[in-house]
Write an enzyme that holds these catalytic residues in place. Structure first.
Site, short mmCIF file in Angstrom:
data_model
loop_
_atom_site.label_atom_id
_atom_site.label_comp_id
_atom_site.label_asym_id
_atom_site.label_seq_id
_atom_site.Cartn_x
_atom_site.Cartn_y
_atom_site.Cartn_z
N LYS A 92 67.43 -1.59 -16.33
CA LYS A 92 66.44 -2.13 -16.19
C LYS A 92 65.42 -1.36 -17.63
O LYS A 92 65.68 -0.25 -17.09
CB LYS A 92 65.67 -2.60 -14.72
N HIS A 122 69.13 -1.06 -9.28
CA HIS A 122 69.18 0.18 -7.98
C HIS A 122 69.32 -0.01 -6.44
O HIS A 122 70.11 0.61 -5.70
CB HIS A 122 69.05 0.92 -8.67
N LYS A 132 71.38 0.41 -2.41
CA LYS A 132 71.18 0.88 -1.30
C LYS A 132 72.14 0.15 -0.17
O LYS A 132 71.44 -0.39 0.23
CB LYS A 132 69.48 0.97 -1.24
N GLU A 162 54.62 3.30 -3.05
CA GLU A 162 54.88 5.28 -3.52
C GLU A 162 53.80 5.36 -3.81
O GLU A 162 52.67 5.07 -4.40
CB GLU A 162 55.54 4.85 -4.83
N ASP A 205 57.89 -3.86 -13.48
CA ASP A 205 58.67 -2.33 -12.85
C ASP A 205 59.51 -2.62 -12.05
O ASP A 205 60.21 -1.99 -11.34
CB ASP A 205 57.60 -1.56 -13.49
N HIS A 226 63.56 -5.73 -8.44
CA HIS A 226 63.57 -4.81 -7.03
C HIS A 226 63.36 -5.73 -5.65
O HIS A 226 63.53 -6.56 -4.70
CB HIS A 226 62.96 -3.83 -6.41
N LYS A 273 51.91 2.23 -7.04
CA LYS A 273 52.74 3.66 -7.43
C LYS A 273 50.50 4.51 -6.17
O LYS A 273 49.34 3.73 -6.78
CB LYS A 273 52.07 3.70 -8.68
#
Ligand code: BG6
Length: 451
Positions: A104, A134, A138, A172, A191, A196, A296
């Site tokens: 991505k 990704h 997981k 995060e 992003d 995700h 973030k």
């Protein structure tokens, strides 16, 4: 790099990051014999012909036809160039044994994603294209499928009759980690949410697949994306909130604001936080809000999905018993702690009937001695084995862009005037609290020590 430098960098990486510890000399030496390194410029056709020569030489030596996997861990603006050169040099002519892997971001918007899909389809069959998200590799994310479809217990309640709302949070503490150049072209919506978080939503909301064939699972996920209610430009401010972090404190350390990060414009309008409320227009989910949130430099690093059940239809206990009463809640902890918690009411031990919420908990670390594989271990093995179940299909990527385009367009044409609007180390902007509070909900807060 020279081939020797390349090999020692690989070994350093394995020594530093492998969950199985440092390499053993004899094992590494025999593995390293299989590694070759070829340097070159992406736009030079001679690079591709020398790769072809090397492969042909190896195939002769090994006496087999090699699998050719082109893994593009490169800046996105090089995807097209490389794919075209692979095509012109006919490196991928064996459709069964050659694959291309794309990291991505897959496009910046619906139009560029379509363009990239069209271009790739002139060279590769869809079955040869592995678009990585990704999160899908997981362990805890794959377990959502097991939890939902290998148990009979939850399915009867997994719908609008029993579920009140769903929250998906990926927060995060990290900032943008020297990725200013990339992040300035992306932002939190592109992003994280486009890929995700929407994928997590699909796993929670999809219908049971008939089988675990790659296309069957992916069809069920696309059904969810296609059923997401379209957001009109006028509705964007009611169902989406953006934020950008200013300077603040993370774990006792002072950190800079987004606009002070390297390679970030001093007046940047890029969002580092996004929260979105979505509805799925189908029989199972009609009227159930799905709240998605990511940011973030938040107060904690946690990825968690909360399924909030409805209250019991009739409260038979006297009011003195139910002062602490809460509806059932199921929490899927994706990371850093990996587990599942079910909250239910229990009688507080004692002579009186007093109810209080308690948690029943499953913890991955305690149930498996060998530890969970990293997402990339799973995904890379799947690519080698040709299993595309956990990868994004062209229509999935496009459907995800389609749903977010009204928000992207609206935010781009009306840059926020109050950025930065949350301090690093906080829970994001106040408007995000309001987004959910106006429906009578609040974002899930995990009790300290239970993350
Ligand atoms: C990446 C994003 O896809 O996922 C990053 O580009 C983000 O900005 C990362 O930090 C999060 O992944 P993980 O596995 O650390 O949760």
């Amino acid at each position: 790099m020279s081939p020797k430098e390349f090999l020692s960098r690989l070994q350093e990486g394995v020594d530093k990051f492998s969950r199985r510890g440092k390499t053993k000399k004899s094992e590494w030496d025999s593995f390293a014999k299989c590694l070759l390194y070829q340097k070159g410029a992406f736009d030079s056709i001679s690079l591709y012909s020398s790769i072809e020569k090397q492969i042909v030489k190896l195939e002769k030596k090994w006496e087999v036809t090699a699998n050719r996997i082109f893994y593009l861990a490169v800046p996105p603006n090089s995807f097209e160039e490389i794919a075209l050169k692979i095509g012109t040099s006919r490196l991928a002519k064996n459709k069964l044994q050659s694959r291309i892997v794309i990291e991505k971001p897959f496009g910046r918007d619906l139009e560029s994603a379509k363009h990239l899909n069209d271009l790739l389809h002139t060279i590769f069959d869809e079955s040869q294209i592995y678009r990585i998200d990704h999160y899908l590799g997981k362990e805890t994310v794959q377990n959502i499928l097991a939890f939902r479809f290998a148990n009979v217990l939850y399915e009867p309640t997994w719908n609008r009759n029993y579920i009140d709302s769903v929250q998906i949070t990926v927060s995060e503490q990290l900032g943008i980690e020297n990725r200013g150049n990339y992040y300035e072209t992306a932002g939190a919506l592109r992003d994280m949410i486009q890929n995700h978080l929407l994928q997590l939503l699909c796993l929670i909301a999809m219908e049971p697949p008939v089988s675990f064939e790659a296309d069957e699972v992916r069809n069920r996920k696309v059904d969810v994306l296609n059923a997401l209610r379209k957001i009109s430009p006028e509705e964007v401010h009611q169902c989406a909130v953006r934020g950008q972090y200013g300077p603040g404190w993370i774990q006792g350390k002072k950190v800079t604001g987004y606009r002070q990060e390297p390679d970030v414009h001093k007046q940047s309008a890029v969002e580092t936080f996004a929260a979105v409320k979505l509805f799925i227009d189908n029989w199972r989910w009609q009227g159930v809000p799905f709240y998605l949130r990511t940011g973030k430099r938040m107060n904690e690093t946690i990825s968690v999905i909360t399924i909030q059940f409805r209250p019991v239809p009739h409260q038979s206990f006297p009011s003195e018993a139910t002062g602490n009463w809460q509806p059932n809640r199921l929490i899927l902890n994706i990371q850093p702690c990996m587990g599942i918690r079910i909250r239910f009411q229990a009688k507080r031990p004692g002579l009186k009937m007093v109810l209080h919420p308690v948690d029943m908990q499953f913890n991955y670390d305690k149930s498996s001695a060998s530890g969970s594989p990293e997402a990339y271990e799973t995904l890379l093995l799947d690519i080698m084995e040709g299993d595309s179940t956990l990868f994004m299909r062209a229509d999935q990527v496009e459907a995800a862009w389609k749903i977010l385009m009204p928000i992207i367009n609206s935010w781009e044409s009306n840059p926020s005037i109050n950025f930065p609007n949350y301090e690093a180390g906080m829970q994001g902007p106040e408007d995000a609290e309001a987004l959910i509070a106006k429906d009578g909900h609040s974002w899930t807060v995990m009790p300290a020590g239970k993350k």
